[in-house]
Write a protein that holds these residues in place. Structure first.
Motif, PDB file in Angstrom:
ATOM      1  N   ALA A 319       1.982  17.567 -41.128  1.00 56.84           N
ATOM      2  CA  ALA A 319       0.744  18.332 -41.286  1.00 56.84           C
ATOM      3  C   ALA A 319       0.015  18.028 -42.578  1.00 56.84           C
ATOM      4  N   LEU A 320       0.719  17.547 -43.611  1.00 56.50           N
ATOM      5  CA  LEU A 320       0.073  17.276 -44.896  1.00 56.50           C
ATOM      6  C   LEU A 320      -0.350  15.824 -45.027  1.00 56.50           C
ATOM      7  N   CYS A 449      -3.546  23.498 -43.445  1.00 61.31           N
ATOM      8  CA  CYS A 449      -2.088  23.601 -43.575  1.00 61.31           C
ATOM      9  C   CYS A 449      -1.695  25.039 -43.866  1.00 61.31           C
ATOM     10  N   GLU A 453       4.233  25.140 -44.212  1.00 66.23           N
ATOM     11  CA  GLU A 453       4.240  23.679 -44.100  1.00 66.23           C
ATOM     12  C   GLU A 453       4.231  23.028 -45.483  1.00 66.23           C
TER      13      GLU A 453
END
Length: 469
Positions: A319-320, A449, A453
Protein backbone atom coordinates in the motif's frame (compact mmCIF):
# COMPACT_ATOMS: atom_id res chain seq x y z
CA UNK A 1 9.18 41.92 -44.72
CA UNK A 2 7.89 38.91 -42.80
CA UNK A 3 8.64 38.66 -39.10
CA UNK A 4 8.16 35.84 -36.63
CA UNK A 5 7.86 35.77 -32.87
CA UNK A 6 9.33 32.60 -31.38
CA UNK A 7 7.62 31.60 -28.13
CA UNK A 8 9.51 29.75 -25.41
CA UNK A 9 8.45 26.11 -25.81
CA UNK A 10 7.97 23.60 -23.03
CA UNK A 11 11.48 22.28 -22.40
CA UNK A 12 10.28 19.45 -20.17
CA UNK A 13 7.12 17.83 -18.89
CA UNK A 14 4.89 20.83 -18.34
CA UNK A 15 7.64 23.10 -16.96
CA UNK A 16 6.18 26.61 -16.49
CA UNK A 17 9.35 28.60 -17.21
CA UNK A 18 13.10 28.53 -17.83
CA UNK A 19 16.07 30.78 -17.05
CA UNK A 20 18.34 32.29 -19.69
CA UNK A 21 21.92 31.10 -19.22
CA UNK A 22 23.54 32.52 -22.35
CA UNK A 23 22.56 33.96 -25.71
CA UNK A 24 24.59 32.78 -28.69
CA UNK A 25 23.49 35.78 -30.78
CA UNK A 26 22.72 39.45 -30.28
CA UNK A 27 20.09 41.68 -31.83
CA UNK A 28 20.99 42.39 -35.44
CA UNK A 29 22.83 39.10 -35.99
CA UNK A 30 21.89 36.68 -38.75
CA UNK A 31 21.13 33.11 -37.77
CA UNK A 32 20.34 29.97 -39.74
CA UNK A 33 17.73 27.31 -39.08
CA UNK A 34 18.73 24.96 -36.21
CA UNK A 35 21.79 27.02 -35.20
CA UNK A 36 21.96 27.34 -31.42
CA UNK A 37 20.04 30.42 -30.31
CA UNK A 38 20.19 30.37 -26.51
CA UNK A 39 21.14 28.17 -23.56
CA UNK A 40 18.30 27.76 -21.05
CA UNK A 41 18.22 26.27 -17.56
CA UNK A 42 15.11 24.46 -16.44
CA UNK A 43 14.33 22.64 -13.24
CA UNK A 44 15.85 19.50 -14.73
CA UNK A 45 18.63 20.40 -17.15
CA UNK A 46 20.60 23.04 -19.04
CA UNK A 47 19.69 22.77 -22.72
CA UNK A 48 20.44 24.58 -25.95
CA UNK A 49 17.45 25.90 -27.87
CA UNK A 50 18.12 26.08 -31.64
CA UNK A 51 16.68 28.70 -33.94
CA UNK A 52 13.33 27.77 -35.50
CA UNK A 53 14.03 29.90 -38.59
CA UNK A 54 16.72 31.43 -40.80
CA UNK A 55 16.88 35.19 -40.71
CA UNK A 56 17.85 38.32 -38.80
CA UNK A 57 17.45 38.60 -35.02
CA UNK A 58 15.23 41.60 -34.31
CA UNK A 59 14.62 41.25 -30.58
CA UNK A 60 15.72 39.08 -27.64
CA UNK A 61 13.53 38.74 -24.56
CA UNK A 62 15.88 39.43 -21.68
CA UNK A 63 19.43 38.77 -20.62
CA UNK A 64 21.36 36.12 -18.73
CA UNK A 65 19.60 35.24 -15.49
CA UNK A 66 16.14 36.38 -16.58
CA UNK A 67 13.23 33.97 -16.16
CA UNK A 68 11.06 33.46 -19.26
CA UNK A 69 7.58 31.99 -18.90
CA UNK A 70 6.73 29.09 -21.19
CA UNK A 71 4.60 30.29 -24.08
CA UNK A 72 5.83 33.91 -23.99
CA UNK A 73 8.12 35.52 -26.56
CA UNK A 74 11.72 34.40 -26.50
CA UNK A 75 12.95 36.06 -29.69
CA UNK A 76 11.69 37.82 -32.80
CA UNK A 77 13.12 37.30 -36.29
CA UNK A 78 12.94 38.79 -39.75
CA UNK A 79 12.66 35.77 -42.02
CA UNK A 80 15.14 35.34 -44.86
CA UNK A 81 13.18 34.10 -47.90
CA UNK A 82 16.38 32.89 -49.57
CA UNK A 83 17.56 30.72 -46.67
CA UNK A 84 16.32 27.30 -45.49
CA UNK A 85 13.16 27.36 -43.36
CA UNK A 86 11.23 24.69 -41.52
CA UNK A 87 8.79 22.95 -43.84
CA UNK A 88 5.27 24.26 -43.39
CA UNK A 89 3.27 21.97 -41.19
CA UNK A 90 6.28 20.06 -39.82
CA UNK A 91 5.58 19.18 -36.23
CA UNK A 92 7.87 17.82 -33.52
CA UNK A 93 4.90 16.60 -31.49
CA UNK A 94 5.51 18.87 -28.51
CA UNK A 95 3.44 21.92 -27.65
CA UNK A 96 3.23 24.90 -25.37
CA UNK A 97 1.36 24.75 -22.21
CA UNK A 98 1.74 22.24 -20.69
CA UNK A 99 1.14 19.74 -17.96
CA UNK A 100 0.53 16.30 -19.21
CA UNK A 101 2.87 16.56 -22.17
CA UNK A 102 5.61 13.99 -22.29
CA UNK A 103 9.19 14.36 -23.36
CA UNK A 104 11.33 11.61 -24.87
CA UNK A 105 13.07 9.56 -22.26
CA UNK A 106 16.72 10.27 -22.90
CA UNK A 107 19.15 13.05 -23.74
CA UNK A 108 19.12 16.76 -23.14
CA UNK A 109 18.98 18.16 -26.69
CA UNK A 110 16.11 20.10 -28.16
CA UNK A 111 14.60 20.82 -31.53
CA UNK A 112 12.71 23.96 -32.46
CA UNK A 113 9.82 24.06 -34.90
CA UNK A 114 8.60 27.07 -36.79
CA UNK A 115 5.04 25.81 -36.30
CA UNK A 116 4.34 28.53 -33.82
CA UNK A 117 4.60 32.15 -32.89
CA UNK A 118 3.05 35.10 -34.64
CA UNK A 119 3.70 35.83 -38.33
CA UNK A 120 3.18 39.42 -39.45
CA UNK A 121 3.48 41.00 -42.87
CA UNK A 122 4.37 44.69 -42.74
CA UNK A 123 3.21 45.42 -46.29
CA UNK A 124 -0.40 44.55 -45.44
CA UNK A 125 -2.75 45.17 -42.55
CA UNK A 126 -3.52 41.49 -42.23
CA UNK A 127 -2.20 39.66 -39.17
CA UNK A 128 -2.35 35.92 -39.11
CA UNK A 129 -3.96 34.28 -36.14
CA UNK A 130 -1.48 33.19 -33.51
CA UNK A 131 -0.76 29.53 -34.07
CA UNK A 132 0.11 26.98 -31.44
CA UNK A 133 3.87 26.50 -31.30
CA UNK A 134 5.14 22.98 -31.78
CA UNK A 135 8.01 24.15 -29.64
CA UNK A 136 10.94 22.15 -28.47
CA UNK A 137 11.33 18.89 -26.68
CA UNK A 138 13.93 17.47 -24.40
CA UNK A 139 15.21 14.45 -26.25
CA UNK A 140 17.07 13.69 -29.46
CA UNK A 141 17.70 16.65 -31.75
CA UNK A 142 15.68 16.20 -34.90
CA UNK A 143 15.93 17.98 -38.22
CA UNK A 144 13.43 16.64 -40.68
CA UNK A 145 13.90 12.87 -40.40
CA UNK A 146 17.50 12.98 -39.19
CA UNK A 147 18.53 12.58 -35.58
CA UNK A 148 21.71 14.19 -34.29
CA UNK A 149 23.44 13.52 -31.01
CA UNK A 150 24.24 16.31 -28.58
CA UNK A 151 27.39 18.23 -29.41
CA UNK A 152 29.51 20.79 -27.65
CA UNK A 153 28.83 24.34 -28.80
CA UNK A 154 31.71 26.57 -29.92
CA UNK A 155 31.36 30.18 -28.76
CA UNK A 156 34.29 32.57 -29.12
CA UNK A 157 36.52 29.65 -30.05
CA UNK A 158 35.71 27.67 -26.87
CA UNK A 159 33.86 24.35 -27.17
CA UNK A 160 31.77 23.31 -24.15
CA UNK A 161 28.43 21.75 -23.34
CA UNK A 162 25.66 24.02 -21.96
CA UNK A 163 25.88 22.48 -18.49
CA UNK A 164 29.65 23.10 -18.45
CA UNK A 165 29.12 26.76 -19.35
CA UNK A 166 26.54 27.11 -16.59
CA UNK A 167 28.95 25.54 -14.08
CA UNK A 168 31.73 27.90 -15.20
CA UNK A 169 29.53 30.90 -14.47
CA UNK A 170 28.57 29.50 -11.10
CA UNK A 171 32.21 28.93 -10.12
CA UNK A 172 33.48 32.18 -11.67
CA UNK A 173 35.74 30.44 -14.19
CA UNK A 174 36.63 32.10 -17.52
CA UNK A 175 36.24 29.33 -20.11
CA UNK A 176 38.61 31.10 -22.51
CA UNK A 177 41.40 30.46 -20.00
CA UNK A 178 40.65 26.75 -19.51
CA UNK A 179 42.52 24.13 -21.50
CA UNK A 180 40.01 21.55 -22.74
CA UNK A 181 40.88 17.90 -22.15
CA UNK A 182 37.98 16.49 -24.14
CA UNK A 183 37.90 15.35 -27.74
CA UNK A 184 38.81 18.17 -30.17
CA UNK A 185 39.66 20.43 -27.25
CA UNK A 186 36.19 20.39 -25.67
CA UNK A 187 36.18 21.85 -22.15
CA UNK A 188 34.73 19.27 -19.76
CA UNK A 189 33.07 19.57 -16.38
CA UNK A 190 36.22 18.21 -14.74
CA UNK A 191 38.33 20.89 -16.47
CA UNK A 192 36.13 23.64 -15.03
CA UNK A 193 36.17 22.21 -11.50
CA UNK A 194 39.94 21.76 -11.58
CA UNK A 195 40.40 25.34 -12.79
CA UNK A 196 38.16 26.60 -9.98
CA UNK A 197 40.13 24.63 -7.39
CA UNK A 198 43.57 25.52 -8.76
CA UNK A 199 43.94 28.92 -10.42
CA UNK A 200 47.43 28.07 -11.64
CA UNK A 201 45.84 25.79 -14.26
CA UNK A 202 44.30 28.79 -16.04
CA UNK A 203 45.79 30.02 -19.30
CA UNK A 204 46.99 33.64 -19.60
CA UNK A 205 44.08 36.07 -19.72
CA UNK A 206 43.10 38.17 -22.71
CA UNK A 207 41.11 41.41 -22.89
CA UNK A 208 37.34 41.17 -23.03
CA UNK A 209 36.90 38.01 -21.02
CA UNK A 210 35.28 37.42 -17.68
CA UNK A 211 33.99 34.71 -15.40
CA UNK A 212 32.41 32.00 -17.50
CA UNK A 213 33.16 34.02 -20.64
CA UNK A 214 34.65 33.09 -23.98
CA UNK A 215 36.54 36.15 -25.16
CA UNK A 216 34.56 38.20 -27.64
CA UNK A 217 31.49 36.11 -26.96
CA UNK A 218 30.85 38.33 -23.95
CA UNK A 219 30.15 41.24 -26.26
CA UNK A 220 27.60 39.13 -28.11
CA UNK A 221 25.31 38.69 -25.12
CA UNK A 222 22.90 41.25 -23.73
CA UNK A 223 24.14 42.93 -20.60
CA UNK A 224 22.80 41.33 -17.45
CA UNK A 225 21.62 43.37 -14.53
CA UNK A 226 24.40 44.56 -12.17
CA UNK A 227 24.82 42.50 -9.07
CA UNK A 228 23.74 44.27 -5.88
CA UNK A 229 26.51 45.37 -3.58
CA UNK A 230 27.25 42.86 -0.85
CA UNK A 231 29.87 44.89 1.03
CA UNK A 232 29.62 44.20 4.76
CA UNK A 233 28.42 46.96 7.02
CA UNK A 234 30.78 48.67 9.42
CA UNK A 235 31.33 46.51 12.48
CA UNK A 236 30.30 49.35 14.80
CA UNK A 237 26.85 49.41 13.19
CA UNK A 238 26.31 45.74 14.02
CA UNK A 239 27.35 45.70 17.65
CA UNK A 240 24.74 44.42 20.12
CA UNK A 241 25.62 47.07 22.70
CA UNK A 242 25.32 50.82 22.66
CA UNK A 243 28.16 53.19 23.55
CA UNK A 244 26.99 53.09 27.17
CA UNK A 245 27.23 49.31 27.25
CA UNK A 246 23.48 48.66 27.31
CA UNK A 247 21.71 46.33 24.87
CA UNK A 248 20.30 48.16 21.86
CA UNK A 249 16.75 47.82 20.59
CA UNK A 250 16.25 46.07 17.29
CA UNK A 251 14.70 47.98 14.42
CA UNK A 252 10.89 48.06 14.37
CA UNK A 253 9.07 45.97 11.73
CA UNK A 254 8.34 49.11 9.72
CA UNK A 255 12.02 49.46 8.84
CA UNK A 256 12.84 47.58 5.65
CA UNK A 257 15.39 44.77 5.75
CA UNK A 258 18.84 45.45 4.34
CA UNK A 259 19.18 42.09 2.59
CA UNK A 260 18.84 41.86 -1.19
CA UNK A 261 15.83 39.95 -2.60
CA UNK A 262 16.79 37.04 -4.81
CA UNK A 263 14.47 35.59 -7.42
CA UNK A 264 14.39 31.81 -7.32
CA UNK A 265 15.50 30.18 -10.56
CA UNK A 266 15.89 26.76 -12.09
CA UNK A 267 15.87 23.89 -9.62
CA UNK A 268 15.05 25.99 -6.56
CA UNK A 269 12.15 27.65 -8.36
CA UNK A 270 10.69 24.27 -9.27
CA UNK A 271 11.32 22.94 -5.76
CA UNK A 272 9.33 25.82 -4.28
CA UNK A 273 6.36 25.05 -6.53
CA UNK A 274 6.46 21.30 -5.95
CA UNK A 275 6.75 21.60 -2.16
CA UNK A 276 3.90 24.12 -1.94
CA UNK A 277 1.68 21.93 -4.13
CA UNK A 278 2.47 18.83 -2.08
CA UNK A 279 1.79 20.62 1.20
CA UNK A 280 -1.57 21.80 -0.09
CA UNK A 281 -2.74 18.40 -1.35
CA UNK A 282 -1.28 15.64 0.84
CA UNK A 283 -2.78 14.64 4.20
CA UNK A 284 0.62 13.90 5.73
CA UNK A 285 1.14 11.81 8.84
CA UNK A 286 4.52 10.76 10.23
CA UNK A 287 5.60 7.74 12.28
CA UNK A 288 9.06 7.50 13.86
CA UNK A 289 11.12 4.73 15.43
CA UNK A 290 14.73 3.60 15.87
CA UNK A 291 16.25 0.75 13.87
CA UNK A 292 18.66 -1.27 16.02
CA UNK A 293 21.70 -2.15 13.86
CA UNK A 294 23.83 -3.60 16.67
CA UNK A 295 24.02 -6.95 14.87
CA UNK A 296 25.46 -5.52 11.64
CA UNK A 297 28.68 -7.05 10.42
CA UNK A 298 31.50 -4.60 9.66
CA UNK A 299 31.36 -2.99 6.22
CA UNK A 300 27.59 -2.69 5.87
CA UNK A 301 26.56 0.22 3.61
CA UNK A 302 23.84 2.28 5.31
CA UNK A 303 22.23 3.50 2.09
CA UNK A 304 22.25 0.03 0.56
CA UNK A 305 20.65 -1.45 3.67
CA UNK A 306 17.98 1.27 3.73
CA UNK A 307 17.14 0.56 0.10
CA UNK A 308 16.91 -3.17 0.83
CA UNK A 309 14.70 -2.53 3.86
CA UNK A 310 12.32 -0.36 1.82
CA UNK A 311 12.05 -3.10 -0.81
CA UNK A 312 11.32 -5.71 1.86
CA UNK A 313 8.68 -3.48 3.44
CA UNK A 314 7.11 -2.72 0.05
CA UNK A 315 6.76 -6.44 -0.58
CA UNK A 316 5.16 -6.97 2.84
CA UNK A 317 2.89 -3.88 2.65
CA UNK A 318 2.34 -2.84 -1.00
CA UNK A 319 0.00 0.00 0.00
CA UNK A 320 2.91 2.41 0.55
CA UNK A 321 4.67 1.57 -2.74
CA UNK A 322 1.92 3.23 -4.71
CA UNK A 323 0.60 6.29 -6.53
CA UNK A 324 -2.57 8.11 -5.62
CA UNK A 325 -4.69 10.41 -7.78
CA UNK A 326 -6.50 12.69 -5.36
CA UNK A 327 -8.79 14.16 -8.00
CA UNK A 328 -10.07 10.81 -9.29
CA UNK A 329 -9.54 8.96 -5.98
CA UNK A 330 -7.64 6.21 -7.76
CA UNK A 331 -4.80 4.23 -6.19
CA UNK A 332 -2.16 2.33 -8.20
CA UNK A 333 -0.10 -0.37 -6.46
CA UNK A 334 3.25 -1.06 -8.11
CA UNK A 335 4.76 -4.57 -8.44
CA UNK A 336 8.25 -3.06 -8.83
CA UNK A 337 10.12 -0.66 -6.52
CA UNK A 338 11.63 2.52 -8.00
CA UNK A 339 13.07 4.61 -5.16
CA UNK A 340 13.51 8.37 -5.47
CA UNK A 341 16.85 9.18 -3.80
CA UNK A 342 16.96 12.76 -2.47
CA UNK A 343 20.22 14.47 -3.49
CA UNK A 344 21.09 17.84 -1.98
CA UNK A 345 23.04 20.33 -4.14
CA UNK A 346 23.87 24.03 -4.02
CA UNK A 347 21.32 24.56 -6.80
CA UNK A 348 18.52 22.84 -4.89
CA UNK A 349 16.99 19.41 -4.35
CA UNK A 350 17.11 16.69 -6.99
CA UNK A 351 15.33 13.33 -6.66
CA UNK A 352 16.67 10.87 -9.25
CA UNK A 353 15.02 7.46 -9.50
CA UNK A 354 16.81 4.26 -8.51
CA UNK A 355 15.04 1.94 -10.95
CA UNK A 356 14.12 -1.67 -10.10
CA UNK A 357 15.72 -1.45 -6.68
CA UNK A 358 13.97 -4.65 -5.66
CA UNK A 359 16.01 -6.76 -8.10
CA UNK A 360 19.44 -5.15 -7.52
CA UNK A 361 22.04 -6.72 -5.26
CA UNK A 362 24.11 -4.63 -2.83
CA UNK A 363 26.79 -3.89 -5.41
CA UNK A 364 24.22 -2.90 -8.00
CA UNK A 365 22.48 -0.51 -5.59
CA UNK A 366 25.73 1.22 -4.63
CA UNK A 367 26.86 1.52 -8.25
CA UNK A 368 23.51 2.95 -9.34
CA UNK A 369 23.34 5.45 -6.47
CA UNK A 370 26.87 6.67 -7.22
CA UNK A 371 26.01 7.08 -10.90
CA UNK A 372 22.84 9.04 -10.17
CA UNK A 373 24.61 11.37 -7.75
CA UNK A 374 27.45 12.01 -10.21
CA UNK A 375 24.96 12.81 -12.97
CA UNK A 376 23.09 15.20 -10.68
CA UNK A 377 26.29 17.01 -9.70
CA UNK A 378 27.41 17.60 -13.29
CA UNK A 379 23.81 18.21 -14.47
CA UNK A 380 24.01 15.46 -17.07
CA UNK A 381 21.14 13.38 -15.70
CA UNK A 382 18.31 12.81 -18.22
CA UNK A 383 15.00 14.42 -17.30
CA UNK A 384 13.35 11.01 -17.46
CA UNK A 385 15.41 9.87 -14.46
CA UNK A 386 13.96 12.62 -12.24
CA UNK A 387 10.40 11.30 -12.19
CA UNK A 388 8.37 8.13 -12.07
CA UNK A 389 9.61 6.75 -8.74
CA UNK A 390 7.18 4.82 -6.56
CA UNK A 391 8.49 5.77 -3.08
CA UNK A 392 11.20 8.13 -1.78
CA UNK A 393 14.22 8.00 0.54
CA UNK A 394 15.96 10.92 2.26
CA UNK A 395 19.16 10.04 4.08
CA UNK A 396 19.51 13.43 5.77
CA UNK A 397 21.32 11.86 8.73
CA UNK A 398 24.59 11.97 6.80
CA UNK A 399 24.60 15.67 7.79
CA UNK A 400 22.72 15.98 11.09
CA UNK A 401 19.36 15.43 12.75
CA UNK A 402 17.41 12.51 14.21
CA UNK A 403 13.80 12.66 13.10
CA UNK A 404 11.99 14.63 10.42
CA UNK A 405 8.63 15.18 8.77
CA UNK A 406 9.64 14.75 5.09
CA UNK A 407 7.29 15.88 2.33
CA UNK A 408 5.36 13.34 0.26
CA UNK A 409 5.30 14.51 -3.36
CA UNK A 410 2.30 13.27 -5.35
CA UNK A 411 1.60 10.90 -6.92
CA UNK A 412 3.70 8.90 -4.43
CA UNK A 413 2.15 8.17 -1.03
CA UNK A 414 5.19 7.64 1.21
CA UNK A 415 8.72 8.79 1.94
CA UNK A 416 11.28 7.33 4.36
CA UNK A 417 13.79 9.60 6.09
CA UNK A 418 16.85 8.28 7.94
CA UNK A 419 18.48 10.41 10.64
CA UNK A 420 21.98 10.42 12.08
CA UNK A 421 23.01 7.12 13.69
CA UNK A 422 23.84 7.12 17.37
CA UNK A 423 24.52 4.79 20.29
CA UNK A 424 21.94 4.36 23.02
CA UNK A 425 21.64 2.22 26.12
CA UNK A 426 19.45 -0.80 25.38
CA UNK A 427 18.05 -3.17 28.03
CA UNK A 428 19.02 -6.80 27.45
CA UNK A 429 18.66 -9.96 29.49
CA UNK A 430 21.01 -9.61 32.41
CA UNK A 431 21.67 -5.88 32.10
CA UNK A 432 22.23 -3.12 29.57
CA UNK A 433 24.24 -2.75 26.37
CA UNK A 434 25.19 0.14 24.10
CA UNK A 435 23.57 -0.42 20.71
CA UNK A 436 23.88 1.69 17.59
CA UNK A 437 20.55 2.76 16.15
CA UNK A 438 19.35 4.65 13.06
CA UNK A 439 16.33 6.90 13.64
CA UNK A 440 13.67 6.47 10.96
CA UNK A 441 10.75 8.70 10.03
CA UNK A 442 8.00 7.53 7.69
CA UNK A 443 5.62 10.13 6.27
CA UNK A 444 2.59 8.81 4.39
CA UNK A 445 -0.48 10.24 2.70
CA UNK A 446 -3.37 9.32 4.96
CA UNK A 447 -5.78 9.65 2.04
CA UNK A 448 -4.25 6.54 0.47
CA UNK A 449 -2.85 4.58 3.45
CA UNK A 450 -4.13 3.60 6.86
CA UNK A 451 -2.15 4.09 10.03
CA UNK A 452 -1.96 0.31 10.42
CA UNK A 453 -0.46 -0.13 6.96
CA UNK A 454 2.15 2.54 7.68
CA UNK A 455 3.03 1.00 11.04
CA UNK A 456 3.42 -2.47 9.51
CA UNK A 457 5.58 -1.01 6.74
CA UNK A 458 7.85 0.64 9.31
CA UNK A 459 7.98 -2.58 11.36
CA UNK A 460 9.06 -4.53 8.25
CA UNK A 461 11.88 -2.05 7.72
CA UNK A 462 12.99 -2.34 11.36
CA UNK A 463 13.06 -6.14 11.13
CA UNK A 464 15.12 -6.12 7.92
CA UNK A 465 17.59 -3.60 9.30
CA UNK A 466 18.02 -5.65 12.47
CA UNK A 467 19.48 -8.61 10.57
CA UNK A 468 23.30 -8.99 10.56
CA UNK A 469 23.69 -8.77 6.77
Amino acid sequence: MTTKKFLLPDLGEGLPDATIVEWYVKEGDTIRLDDNLVSMETAKAVVDVPSPVSGKVLKLAGGAGDVIVTGTMLAEFELDPNAPQRAEGQDTGHHHGGAGTHAPSDGDQVIASDEGGEITETDTTRTEELREDSGTVVGAMQSSDAVRSEQAVAVGGVKAMPAVRAMARKLGVDLSRVSGSGADGVVTMADVKQAAADGSRLLPSSAGTGAGGEGTAQARRPQSRPEPSSAPRDAQQRTQLSASGKPMRTQPPSVSASGQPEQLKGVRRNMARVMADAHAKVVATTLSDDADIHAWAPGNDVTVRLVRAICAAAKAVPALNAWFDGDKLVRTLHPHVDIGIAVDTDDGLFVPALRNADVLDAGGVRESVNRLRAQVVDRSIPASELSGYTISLSNFGMFAGRYATPIVVPPTVAIVAAGRGRHQITPVIGGFESHKVIPLSLTFDHRACTGGEAARFLKAMLDDLASPD
